[in-house]
Design a protein around this motif. Structure first.
Motif, PDB file in Angstrom:
ATOM      1  N   LEU A  63       3.708   9.916  -9.777  1.00 14.86           N
ATOM      2  CA  LEU A  63       3.097  10.066 -11.098  1.00 14.86           C
ATOM      3  C   LEU A  63       2.220  11.309 -11.177  1.00 14.86           C
ATOM      4  N   TYR A  64       1.533  11.634 -10.088  1.00 16.04           N
ATOM      5  CA  TYR A  64       0.724  12.857 -10.066  1.00 16.04           C
ATOM      6  C   TYR A  64       1.608  14.090 -10.241  1.00 16.04           C
ATOM      7  N   LEU A  65       2.722  14.128  -9.521  1.00 16.32           N
ATOM      8  CA  LEU A  65       3.622  15.273  -9.626  1.00 16.32           C
ATOM      9  C   LEU A  65       4.247  15.360 -11.016  1.00 16.32           C
ATOM     10  N   LEU A  66       4.538  14.227 -11.634  1.00 13.75           N
ATOM     11  CA  LEU A  66       5.060  14.241 -13.000  1.00 13.75           C
ATOM     12  C   LEU A  66       4.026  14.789 -13.987  1.00 13.75           C
TER      13      LEU A  66
ATOM     14  N   ILE B  44       0.839  -1.206   0.000  1.00 11.56           N
ATOM     15  CA  ILE B  44       0.000   0.000   0.000  1.00 11.56           C
ATOM     16  C   ILE B  44       0.868   1.248   0.000  1.00 11.56           C
ATOM     17  N   TYR B  45       1.898   1.267   0.831  1.00 12.96           N
ATOM     18  CA  TYR B  45       2.802   2.425   0.877  1.00 12.96           C
ATOM     19  C   TYR B  45       3.538   2.604  -0.446  1.00 12.96           C
ATOM     20  N   GLU B  46       3.922   1.486  -1.053  1.00 11.00           N
ATOM     21  CA  GLU B  46       4.614   1.565  -2.339  1.00 11.00           C
ATOM     22  C   GLU B  46       3.691   2.128  -3.420  1.00 11.00           C
ATOM     23  N   LYS B  47       2.459   1.660  -3.462  1.00 11.16           N
ATOM     24  CA  LYS B  47       1.496   2.170  -4.443  1.00 11.16           C
ATOM     25  C   LYS B  47       1.186   3.643  -4.200  1.00 11.16           C
ATOM     26  N   LEU B  48       1.073   4.034  -2.943  1.00 15.04           N
ATOM     27  CA  LEU B  48       0.793   5.426  -2.606  1.00 15.04           C
ATOM     28  C   LEU B  48       1.942   6.329  -3.048  1.00 15.04           C
TER      29      LEU B  48
END
Length: 72
Positions: free
Chosen positions: A54-57, A44-48
């Motif tokens: 990806l959002y920041l990119l 979960i932490y890895e996906k978060l």
């Protein structure tokens, strides 16, 4: 009167955030890879962290920001 925030300052802060989140994501990935029995929380932490990165990119692409133009 409020001080106006410069676009360059905001862009630099966004790039700094991208570098920090990328480092955190890769750190979490390496811990999960070395783990014998990874827990659900680690995935979960890895996906978060990946989704934050990806959002920041996407935001950087939308703002037409390139890391080449800015100093680290």
């Amino acid at each position: 009167m409020a001080r106006k925030i410069k676009k360059q300052d905001v862009d630099q802060a966004l790039l700094n955030s991208i570098f920090v989140i990328e480092r955190d994501w890769k750190h979490i990935q390496s811990i999960a890879a070395k783990s014998i029995d990874p827990t659900d929380f680690s995935s979960i932490y890895e996906k978060l962290a990946r989704e934050k990165y990806l959002y920041l990119l996407r935001e950087a692409r939308h703002r037409n920001i390139s890391a080449v133009r800015y100093e680290r």
